[in-house]
Design a protein around this motif. Sequence first.
Motif, PDB file in Angstrom:
ATOM      1  N   GLY A 161      48.513  43.531  51.891  1.00 14.42           N
ATOM      2  CA  GLY A 161      48.099  43.881  50.542  1.00 14.42           C
ATOM      3  C   GLY A 161      47.958  42.705  49.595  1.00 14.42           C
ATOM      4  N   THR A 162      48.146  41.479  50.108  1.00 17.01           N
ATOM      5  CA  THR A 162      48.022  40.298  49.254  1.00 17.01           C
ATOM      6  C   THR A 162      46.688  39.602  49.488  1.00 17.01           C
ATOM      7  N   ALA A 163      46.278  38.787  48.522  1.00 17.00           N
ATOM      8  CA  ALA A 163      45.053  38.001  48.669  1.00 17.00           C
ATOM      9  C   ALA A 163      45.199  37.005  49.814  1.00 17.00           C
ATOM     10  N   LEU A 164      46.401  36.474  50.001  1.00 13.80           N
ATOM     11  CA  LEU A 164      46.627  35.527  51.100  1.00 13.80           C
ATOM     12  C   LEU A 164      46.377  36.199  52.441  1.00 13.80           C
ATOM     13  N   ASN A 165      46.848  37.411  52.620  1.00 12.87           N
ATOM     14  CA  ASN A 165      46.611  38.142  53.864  1.00 12.87           C
ATOM     15  C   ASN A 165      45.118  38.375  54.075  1.00 12.87           C
ATOM     16  N   ASP A 166      44.415  38.775  53.025  1.00  9.50           N
ATOM     17  CA  ASP A 166      42.973  38.995  53.141  1.00  9.50           C
ATOM     18  C   ASP A 166      42.246  37.704  53.502  1.00  9.50           C
ATOM     19  N   TRP A 167      42.683  36.595  52.933  1.00  6.13           N
ATOM     20  CA  TRP A 167      42.046  35.299  53.221  1.00  6.13           C
ATOM     21  C   TRP A 167      42.327  34.882  54.665  1.00  6.13           C
ATOM     22  N   LEU A 168      43.561  35.023  55.108  1.00 10.00           N
ATOM     23  CA  LEU A 168      43.917  34.647  56.476  1.00 10.00           C
ATOM     24  C   LEU A 168      43.204  35.509  57.514  1.00 10.00           C
ATOM     25  N   SER A 169      42.935  36.759  57.173  1.00 12.54           N
ATOM     26  CA  SER A 169      42.244  37.659  58.105  1.00 12.54           C
ATOM     27  C   SER A 169      40.738  37.697  57.846  1.00 12.54           C
ATOM     28  N   ASN A 170      40.242  36.795  56.994  1.00  8.66           N
ATOM     29  CA  ASN A 170      38.812  36.697  56.672  1.00  8.66           C
ATOM     30  C   ASN A 170      38.266  38.030  56.154  1.00  8.66           C
ATOM     31  N   ASN A 171      39.010  38.637  55.257  1.00  7.01           N
ATOM     32  CA  ASN A 171      38.633  39.929  54.698  1.00  7.01           C
ATOM     33  C   ASN A 171      38.427  39.831  53.180  1.00  7.01           C
ATOM     34  N   ILE A 172      37.805  38.734  52.744  1.00  4.36           N
ATOM     35  CA  ILE A 172      37.540  38.550  51.318  1.00  4.36           C
ATOM     36  C   ILE A 172      36.108  38.970  51.030  1.00  4.36           C
ATOM     37  N   GLN A 173      35.950  39.905  50.117  1.00  4.85           N
ATOM     38  CA  GLN A 173      34.629  40.375  49.717  1.00  4.85           C
ATOM     39  C   GLN A 173      34.574  40.405  48.201  1.00  4.85           C
ATOM     40  N   ASP A 174      33.440  39.991  47.646  1.00  5.07           N
ATOM     41  CA  ASP A 174      33.266  40.097  46.198  1.00  5.07           C
ATOM     42  C   ASP A 174      33.250  41.559  45.809  1.00  5.07           C
ATOM     43  N   GLU A 175      34.018  41.877  44.812  1.00  8.34           N
ATOM     44  CA  GLU A 175      34.051  43.230  44.282  1.00  8.34           C
ATOM     45  C   GLU A 175      33.527  43.178  42.855  1.00  8.34           C
ATOM     46  N   GLU A 176      32.719  44.126  42.513  1.00  7.09           N
ATOM     47  CA  GLU A 176      32.204  44.193  41.152  1.00  7.09           C
ATOM     48  C   GLU A 176      33.266  44.829  40.264  1.00  7.09           C
ATOM     49  N   LYS A 177      33.971  44.011  39.536  1.00  7.61           N
ATOM     50  CA  LYS A 177      34.941  44.494  38.565  1.00  7.61           C
ATOM     51  C   LYS A 177      34.575  43.885  37.231  1.00  7.61           C
ATOM     52  N   SER A 178      34.693  44.659  36.203  1.00 14.06           N
ATOM     53  CA  SER A 178      34.396  44.114  34.883  1.00 14.06           C
ATOM     54  C   SER A 178      35.687  43.615  34.253  1.00 14.06           C
ATOM     55  N   LEU A 179      35.543  42.631  33.420  1.00 13.07           N
ATOM     56  CA  LEU A 179      36.672  42.060  32.714  1.00 13.07           C
ATOM     57  C   LEU A 179      36.895  42.868  31.453  1.00 13.07           C
ATOM     58  N   ARG A 180      38.071  43.468  31.337  1.00 13.23           N
ATOM     59  CA  ARG A 180      38.376  44.248  30.137  1.00 13.23           C
ATOM     60  C   ARG A 180      38.740  43.309  29.005  1.00 13.23           C
ATOM     61  N   GLY A 181      38.185  43.568  27.850  1.00 11.13           N
ATOM     62  CA  GLY A 181      38.473  42.738  26.696  1.00 11.13           C
ATOM     63  C   GLY A 181      37.685  41.440  26.732  1.00 11.13           C
ATOM     64  N   SER A 182      37.856  40.676  25.695  1.00 16.32           N
ATOM     65  CA  SER A 182      37.106  39.428  25.600  1.00 16.32           C
ATOM     66  C   SER A 182      37.852  38.293  26.300  1.00 16.32           C
ATOM     67  N   LEU A 183      37.126  37.258  26.589  1.00 14.11           N
ATOM     68  CA  LEU A 183      37.662  36.076  27.247  1.00 14.11           C
ATOM     69  C   LEU A 183      38.152  35.104  26.185  1.00 14.11           C
ATOM     70  N   LEU A 184      39.407  34.682  26.284  1.00 13.63           N
ATOM     71  CA  LEU A 184      39.915  33.663  25.373  1.00 13.63           C
ATOM     72  C   LEU A 184      39.382  32.310  25.825  1.00 13.63           C
ATOM     73  N   GLU A 185      38.982  31.494  24.890  1.00 13.36           N
ATOM     74  CA  GLU A 185      38.495  30.157  25.219  1.00 13.36           C
ATOM     75  C   GLU A 185      39.322  29.123  24.466  1.00 13.36           C
ATOM     76  N   PRO A 186      40.483  28.748  25.018  1.00 16.96           N
ATOM     77  CA  PRO A 186      41.310  27.739  24.350  1.00 16.96           C
ATOM     78  C   PRO A 186      40.598  26.384  24.283  1.00 16.96           C
ATOM     79  N   ILE A 187      39.740  26.144  25.247  1.00 11.87           N
ATOM     80  CA  ILE A 187      38.862  24.980  25.291  1.00 11.87           C
ATOM     81  C   ILE A 187      37.461  25.555  25.446  1.00 11.87           C
ATOM     82  N   PRO A 188      36.491  25.127  24.640  1.00 10.49           N
ATOM     83  CA  PRO A 188      35.138  25.675  24.770  1.00 10.49           C
ATOM     84  C   PRO A 188      34.602  25.517  26.198  1.00 10.49           C
TER      85      PRO A 188
END
Length: 87
Positions: free
Chosen positions: A8-35
């Motif tokens: 269930g971890t990202a490390l397990n998915d990476w080690l088993s070559n099971n990484i896929q882009d998922e379309e998730k939207s970012l809730r709220g705005s993005l903070l930009e401490p540096i432009p």
Amino acid sequence: MSSSKLKGTALNDWLSNNIQDEEKSLRGSLLEPIPLNEEQRIATKKALTQKLTVVTGPPGTGKSQIVTSILINAAFKKQSVIFSSKN
């Protein structure tokens, strides 16, 4: 570490070559401490919505700004992050 602890971890998915882009939207705005430029903004948003994100590039391309943005936004959104660098 046992495979049951990795399940269930990202490390397990990476080690088993099971990484896929998922379309998730970012809730709220993005903070930009540096432009950020548009490419940095995209990388930050992907890091906050994907299981695994790798940011690479030659010196001077803004990787440190991306890392700063990812860590600050994740903390603000109460997300967890593992940051790793060979440097």
